[in-house]
Design a protein around this motif. Structure first.
Motif, PDB file in Angstrom:
ATOM      1  N   SER A 316       2.366  -5.010 -20.752  1.00  0.00           N
ATOM      2  CA  SER A 316       2.608  -6.614 -20.292  1.00  0.00           C
ATOM      3  C   SER A 316       3.510  -6.885 -21.784  1.00  0.00           C
ATOM      4  N   ARG A 317       3.358  -6.875 -22.796  1.00  0.00           N
ATOM      5  CA  ARG A 317       3.832  -7.007 -24.066  1.00  0.00           C
ATOM      6  C   ARG A 317       5.038  -6.207 -24.325  1.00  0.00           C
ATOM      7  N   ARG A 318       4.753  -4.559 -24.606  1.00  0.00           N
ATOM      8  CA  ARG A 318       6.021  -3.780 -24.836  1.00  0.00           C
ATOM      9  C   ARG A 318       6.011  -3.278 -23.752  1.00  0.00           C
ATOM     10  N   GLY A 319       6.014  -3.323 -22.753  1.00  0.00           N
ATOM     11  CA  GLY A 319       6.342  -2.416 -21.142  1.00  0.00           C
ATOM     12  C   GLY A 319       5.666  -1.393 -21.404  1.00  0.00           C
ATOM     13  N   LEU A 320       6.591  -0.438 -20.135  1.00  0.00           N
ATOM     14  CA  LEU A 320       5.541   1.170 -19.935  1.00  0.00           C
ATOM     15  C   LEU A 320       6.067   1.929 -20.816  1.00  0.00           C
ATOM     16  N   SER A 321       6.168   2.986 -21.467  1.00  0.00           N
ATOM     17  CA  SER A 321       6.041   4.084 -22.159  1.00  0.00           C
ATOM     18  C   SER A 321       6.913   4.982 -20.441  1.00  0.00           C
ATOM     19  N   THR A 322       7.800   6.075 -21.343  1.00  0.00           N
ATOM     20  CA  THR A 322       7.581   7.217 -20.206  1.00  0.00           C
ATOM     21  C   THR A 322       6.743   7.648 -19.765  1.00  0.00           C
ATOM     22  N   ALA A 323       5.493   8.286 -20.566  1.00  0.00           N
ATOM     23  CA  ALA A 323       4.888   8.847 -19.507  1.00  0.00           C
ATOM     24  C   ALA A 323       3.901   7.990 -18.886  1.00  0.00           C
ATOM     25  N   GLU A 324       3.476   6.875 -19.273  1.00  0.00           N
ATOM     26  CA  GLU A 324       3.064   5.886 -18.579  1.00  0.00           C
ATOM     27  C   GLU A 324       3.818   5.613 -16.783  1.00  0.00           C
ATOM     28  N   MET A 325       5.100   5.151 -17.352  1.00  0.00           N
ATOM     29  CA  MET A 325       5.842   4.956 -16.018  1.00  0.00           C
ATOM     30  C   MET A 325       5.932   6.355 -14.757  1.00  0.00           C
ATOM     31  N   ASN A 326       5.793   7.570 -15.223  1.00  0.00           N
ATOM     32  CA  ASN A 326       5.181   9.028 -14.567  1.00  0.00           C
ATOM     33  C   ASN A 326       4.533   8.440 -14.069  1.00  0.00           C
ATOM     34  N   ALA A 327       2.865   8.209 -14.731  1.00  0.00           N
ATOM     35  CA  ALA A 327       1.884   8.147 -13.973  1.00  0.00           C
ATOM     36  C   ALA A 327       1.583   7.097 -13.015  1.00  0.00           C
ATOM     37  N   VAL A 328       2.388   6.181 -13.806  1.00  0.00           N
ATOM     38  CA  VAL A 328       2.739   5.008 -12.326  1.00  0.00           C
ATOM     39  C   VAL A 328       2.914   5.559 -11.087  1.00  0.00           C
ATOM     40  N   GLU A 329       4.166   6.131 -11.671  1.00  0.00           N
ATOM     41  CA  GLU A 329       5.384   6.284  -9.917  1.00  0.00           C
ATOM     42  C   GLU A 329       4.786   7.854  -9.450  1.00  0.00           C
ATOM     43  N   ALA A 330       3.714   7.750 -10.041  1.00  0.00           N
ATOM     44  CA  ALA A 330       3.327   9.240  -9.437  1.00  0.00           C
ATOM     45  C   ALA A 330       1.626   8.466  -8.727  1.00  0.00           C
ATOM     46  N   ILE A 331       0.888   7.634  -9.148  1.00  0.00           N
ATOM     47  CA  ILE A 331       0.349   6.975  -8.371  1.00  0.00           C
ATOM     48  C   ILE A 331       0.253   6.087  -6.667  1.00  0.00           C
ATOM     49  N   HIS A 332       1.674   5.594  -7.507  1.00  0.00           N
ATOM     50  CA  HIS A 332       2.444   5.234  -6.399  1.00  0.00           C
ATOM     51  C   HIS A 332       2.904   5.521  -5.197  1.00  0.00           C
ATOM     52  N   ARG A 333       3.213   6.938  -5.413  1.00  0.00           N
ATOM     53  CA  ARG A 333       3.501   8.076  -4.403  1.00  0.00           C
ATOM     54  C   ARG A 333       2.507   8.300  -3.446  1.00  0.00           C
ATOM     55  N   ALA A 334       1.276   8.649  -4.507  1.00  0.00           N
ATOM     56  CA  ALA A 334       0.460   9.253  -3.735  1.00  0.00           C
ATOM     57  C   ALA A 334      -0.352   8.372  -2.562  1.00  0.00           C
ATOM     58  N   VAL A 335      -0.627   6.985  -3.252  1.00  0.00           N
ATOM     59  CA  VAL A 335      -1.037   5.668  -2.382  1.00  0.00           C
ATOM     60  C   VAL A 335       0.349   5.722  -1.163  1.00  0.00           C
ATOM     61  N   GLU A 336       2.083   6.052  -1.472  1.00  0.00           N
ATOM     62  CA  GLU A 336       2.234   5.804  -0.161  1.00  0.00           C
ATOM     63  C   GLU A 336       2.257   6.908   0.955  1.00  0.00           C
ATOM     64  N   PHE A 337       1.556   7.913   0.046  1.00  0.00           N
ATOM     65  CA  PHE A 337       1.067   8.662   1.562  1.00  0.00           C
ATOM     66  C   PHE A 337      -0.169   8.672   2.278  1.00  0.00           C
ATOM     67  N   ASN A 338      -1.408   8.451   1.187  1.00  0.00           N
ATOM     68  CA  ASN A 338      -2.326   7.702   2.010  1.00  0.00           C
ATOM     69  C   ASN A 338      -2.618   6.239   1.449  1.00  0.00           C
ATOM     70  N   PRO A 339      -2.408   5.060   1.992  1.00  0.00           N
ATOM     71  CA  PRO A 339      -2.853   3.967   1.361  1.00  0.00           C
ATOM     72  C   PRO A 339      -4.651   4.061   1.004  1.00  0.00           C
ATOM     73  N   HIS A 340      -5.422   4.608   1.999  1.00  0.00           N
ATOM     74  CA  HIS A 340      -6.782   3.982   2.034  1.00  0.00           C
ATOM     75  C   HIS A 340      -7.827   4.777   1.205  1.00  0.00           C
ATOM     76  N   VAL A 341      -6.922   6.008  -0.311  1.00  0.00           N
ATOM     77  CA  VAL A 341      -7.620   6.727  -0.742  1.00  0.00           C
ATOM     78  C   VAL A 341      -8.469   5.643  -1.910  1.00  0.00           C
ATOM     79  N   PRO A 342      -7.214   4.749  -2.654  1.00  0.00           N
ATOM     80  CA  PRO A 342      -7.714   4.300  -4.124  1.00  0.00           C
ATOM     81  C   PRO A 342      -9.455   2.970  -3.614  1.00  0.00           C
ATOM     82  N   LYS A 343      -9.562   2.116  -2.128  1.00  0.00           N
ATOM     83  CA  LYS A 343     -10.739   1.861  -1.744  1.00  0.00           C
ATOM     84  C   LYS A 343     -11.900   2.652  -2.334  1.00  0.00           C
TER      85      LYS A 343
END
Length: 503
Positions: A316-343
């Motif tokens: 939150s202080r420095r912002g997300l790096s490129t690798a972190e952004m790629n990881a977050v986007e991959a998680i968002h993609r997976a959650v969009e496909f199946n939103p039940h898994v994270p729980k």
């Protein structure tokens, strides 16, 4: 005069009747909402009253294109609500039945087992089975509902001659351990290979022989895949991986078994992430159907690169790096496909044994994925922490998931109904997405029912006081009208007002 002639009994009858009617409406609305997921009054208003009041022109080109779009989306919804065979399904005798013996609960629903019976009839039978006595017995055995009757029929078939499908049935349903199941599958493999080679030579001699060869191919692939799963369950993971790779090379067109998902899970067990990435590169393609295993494994590999050093405060202080952004986007993609898994991965919801069939993007798929892959997420340091910090951000990108998706088609509305058929709802609460809010009319009728019931009770207990209250309320209600009438009488000439009243 009219108000003065009303008795307290009238108010009791009026409020009691209103409370009864609104209560009946409330009960019906609640039942309809629980069964169909929508309000009956809202549905009638949208479907029947709006065209009458609004006047929608169905002949316009824009509406035609919109209807075509709706048809396309409905076709996509139907295809996404197809029920698939669980690639990692457990053994019924050695695993599901043992759970029943210990807990007294049935982990499989009748609908799920019925789908399995249909699969067995499709894969393991053909029209020429009546020519061989053992195959004829097995054709009837796969249709039997009673497990003991199926097992007895399999033994009868083996008494006549060696039969691969009879061994398969005994391995699946009679064997009480994985070791016993593996022995029976090895016997089935010997017989299945002989039948496969024989039918391979005769497959071009006619449609009957071609059907036999197709059946023998299905039986052989099924046996080899289950043997690989036995090796994986018994700790011989490298042997299981070799068997799966050989099977995928020998039968590359039989993608219906989704053997690559078994391979991914075994590679993750060995922490062979380079080979996992190679498999994903082949199967995580835009032209191929997705699954929770594909999407969440891709997210796990992206998260693995940054999760050990990830800190939400630092990000939150420095912002997300490129690798972190790629990881977050991959998680968002997976959650969009199946939103039940994270729980389930975050252990916010308890797991049960996975069903034999799953619905992609549904709760059943989430259970099947998490049951086998939770250990792989725990093994990657910080992966679950990264998932915990980022997964809910997906829902800000798709505020209306049933209408429009971000990377995938809109979330299908049929998943809840299918999951309730596949999962044992007696001891498992089916996960629903998006969360359904109570319709306005249910809340309105509930309030109306409660209010009128309270009025009826008060009128019955305090008739004189409630009569005074009712007269005061009606007087207050009509006070503005009386005020307007007095002003009109003072402005208009008396003769004109007299003529208007006569009219």
């Amino acid at each position: 005069m009219f108000l003065n002639t009303l008795t307290p009994k009238f108010y009791v009858a009026l409020t009691g009747t209103s409370s009864l009617i609104s209560g009946l409406i409330l009960i019906f609305e609640w039942w309809y909402f629980r069964k169909y997921g929508t309000s009956f009054i809202e549905q009638v208003s949208v479907s029947h009253l709006r065209p009458l009041l609004g006047g929608v022109d169905t002949s316009s080109p824009s509406n035609t294109s919109a209807s075509n779009g709706d048809a396309d989306s409905s076709r996509q919804s139907v295809s996404e609500c197809k029920v698939w065979r669980n690639p990692l399904n457990l053994f019924r005798g050695a695993e599901y039945n043992r759970y029943t013996w210990v807990t007294g609960r049935e982990p499989l629903t009748y609908y799920d087992m019925n789908l399995s019976a249909q699969d067995h009839q499709t894969f393991f039978t053909c029209d020429s089975d009546h020519l061989r006595p053992a195959d004829a017995i097995m054709q009837k055995a796969w249709r039997e509902r009673n497990p003991q009757a199926r097992i007895t029929a399999a033994h009868e078939a083996l008494d006549l001659e060696e039969c691969a499908t009879a061994y398969v049935l005994l391995a699946e349903e009679e064997a009480t351990t994985i070791v016993e199941a593996e022995k029976l599958f090895k016997q089935a493999l010997k017989v299945g290979e002989i039948c496969y080679r024989r039918s391979q030579q005769l497959q071009h001699h006619g449609a009957q022989y071609e059907a036999q060869h197709r059946r023998d191919t299905n039986v052989l692939v099924y046996i080899k895949r289950r043997l690989a799963m036995c090796s994986r369950k018994l700790g011989r993971t490298r042997e299981a991986i070799k068997m799966m790779r050989d099977l995928m090379k020998e039968f590359p067109l039989l993608s219906m078994f989704n053997i690559h998902e078994n391979l991914l899970e075994s590679l993750l067990e060995l922490q062979n992430y380079a080979d996992v990435q190679a498999v994903l590169a082949k199967y995580d393609d835009i032209s191929l159907p997705k699954s929770a295993t594909i999407c969440y494994t891709a997210a796990l590999l992206k998260a693995r690169a940054v999760s050990d050093k990830f800190s939400p405060e630092a990000a939150s202080r420095r912002g997300l790096s490129t690798a972190e952004m790629n990881a977050v986007e991959a998680i968002h993609r997976a959650v969009e496909f199946n939103p039940h898994v994270p729980k389930y991965l975050l252990e916010m919801k308890s797991l049960i044994l996975p069903p034999e069939h799953i619905l992609k993007r549904g709760d059943s798929e989430a259970i099947a994925y998490t049951f086998f892959h939770l250990q792989h997420w725990k093994r990657v340091e910080g992966a679950l922490n990264l998932l915990h910090c980022t997964w809910e951000g997906t829902f800000r990108m798709i505020p209306y998931p049933l209408e429009k998706g971000h990377l995938f088609y809109p979330y299908p509305v049929c998943t809840e109904t299918a999951d309730r058929e596949l999962l044992p709802t007696v001891f498992h609460e089916v996960s629903v997405y998006p969360k359904k809010e109570l319709p306005f009319f249910i809340l309105f009728t509930a309030g109306l029912c409660s209010f009128t019931a309270m009025l009826a009770l008060l009128t019955h207990q305090f008739p004189e006081l409630m009569g005074v209250f009712a007269k005061a309320f009606l007087s207050t209600l009509f006070a503005p009208l009386n005020f307007i009438m007095e002003k009109v009488e003072s402005i208009l000439p008396s003769s004109l007002w007299h003529q208007l009243t006569r009219i």
